[in-house]
Motif scaffolding. Sequence first.
Motif: not given
Length: 54
Positions: A13-33
């Motif tokens: 749902k909106c405002d949840d966080y998703i962590i995406l990993q590419i190789g050994s690096a990861s980034c955190r994203y927030q769901v806006e819509q």
Amino acid sequence: MKAYMTAQSKDVKCDDYIILQIGSASCRYQVEQIDYYANPSDMWMALIKKVSND
């Protein structure tokens, strides 16, 4: 940075966080819509915003 993402999982749902990993690096994203597809009902497309590197 913002992007669109399509995935399949329940209860995202909106405002949840998703962590995406590419190789050994990861980034955190927030769901806006988010919009769920009718079939299958657990597939969705969301606008996500990068909030940090983990």
